[in-house]
Write a protein that holds these residues in place. Sequence first.
Motif, mmCIF file in Angstrom:
data_model
loop_
_atom_site.group_PDB
_atom_site.id
_atom_site.type_symbol
_atom_site.label_atom_id
_atom_site.label_comp_id
_atom_site.label_asym_id
_atom_site.label_seq_id
_atom_site.Cartn_x
_atom_site.Cartn_y
_atom_site.Cartn_z
ATOM 1 N N CYS A 63 -13.041 -17.082 27.205
ATOM 2 C CA CYS A 63 -14.506 -17.150 27.160
ATOM 3 C C CYS A 63 -15.106 -15.763 27.348
ATOM 4 N N GLU A 101 -25.417 -15.962 22.357
ATOM 5 C CA GLU A 101 -24.016 -16.387 22.312
ATOM 6 C C GLU A 101 -23.200 -15.665 23.380
ATOM 7 N N LYS A 138 -23.905 -17.204 26.720
ATOM 8 C CA LYS A 138 -23.267 -18.517 26.794
ATOM 9 C C LYS A 138 -21.807 -18.367 27.177
ATOM 10 N N TRP A 139 -21.074 -17.482 26.490
ATOM 11 C CA TRP A 139 -19.645 -17.329 26.755
ATOM 12 C C TRP A 139 -19.382 -16.666 28.107
ATOM 13 N N GLY A 166 -11.660 -24.701 22.146
ATOM 14 C CA GLY A 166 -12.664 -25.603 22.692
ATOM 15 C C GLY A 166 -13.501 -24.845 23.682
ATOM 16 N N TYR A 167 -13.209 -25.023 24.901
ATOM 17 C CA TYR A 167 -13.868 -24.299 25.975
ATOM 18 C C TYR A 167 -12.730 -23.819 26.851
ATOM 19 N N ARG A 169 -12.877 -20.271 18.483
ATOM 20 C CA ARG A 169 -13.687 -21.196 19.279
ATOM 21 C C ARG A 169 -13.166 -22.618 19.154
ATOM 22 N N SER A 170 -12.872 -23.055 17.933
ATOM 23 C CA SER A 170 -12.440 -24.437 17.756
ATOM 24 C C SER A 170 -11.053 -24.655 18.352
ATOM 25 N N SER A 173 -16.720 -30.957 25.483
ATOM 26 C CA SER A 173 -15.275 -30.765 25.672
ATOM 27 C C SER A 173 -14.673 -31.704 26.716
ATOM 28 N N ALA A 210 -26.808 -24.219 25.635
ATOM 29 C CA ALA A 210 -25.641 -24.205 24.746
ATOM 30 C C ALA A 210 -24.343 -24.272 25.543
ATOM 31 N N LEU A 270 -21.590 -27.398 25.401
ATOM 32 C CA LEU A 270 -20.179 -27.190 25.115
ATOM 33 C C LEU A 270 -19.299 -27.806 26.197
#
Length: 98
Positions: free
Chosen positions: A27, A47, A50-51, A20-21, A16-17, A93, A85, A89
């Motif tokens: 995703c 979650e 969200k993704w 980022g997005y 994830r880090s 980003s 969420a 994000l």
Amino acid sequence: MGNSIKSAEFLMEARRSRMGYGSAEECFELGVAYSCGAGDLPIDFIEAHKWFNLAASRGSEAGQAMRAEIAEEMTAREIAEAQRAARALIIASQPRAA
């Protein structure tokens, strides 16, 4: 088993880090991981939604379909939480103005 969960969580957090997005495909893959509980992770529909939502916003038709499918298993409050969420994000980003 505790170590395998921590290892899986570390790998997911690193991914994830790093991204980022990221791309729609990245995703989507995270959405799948959270919807199935991949790598000994617990299933987390918020979650996952969200993704999938982020994948859909990047043009993924599969992300749109999975977001709709998973939403059938969620409450309105859970869906709203996942949407907040995803928006957070996206905002985090975006490049900051100087």
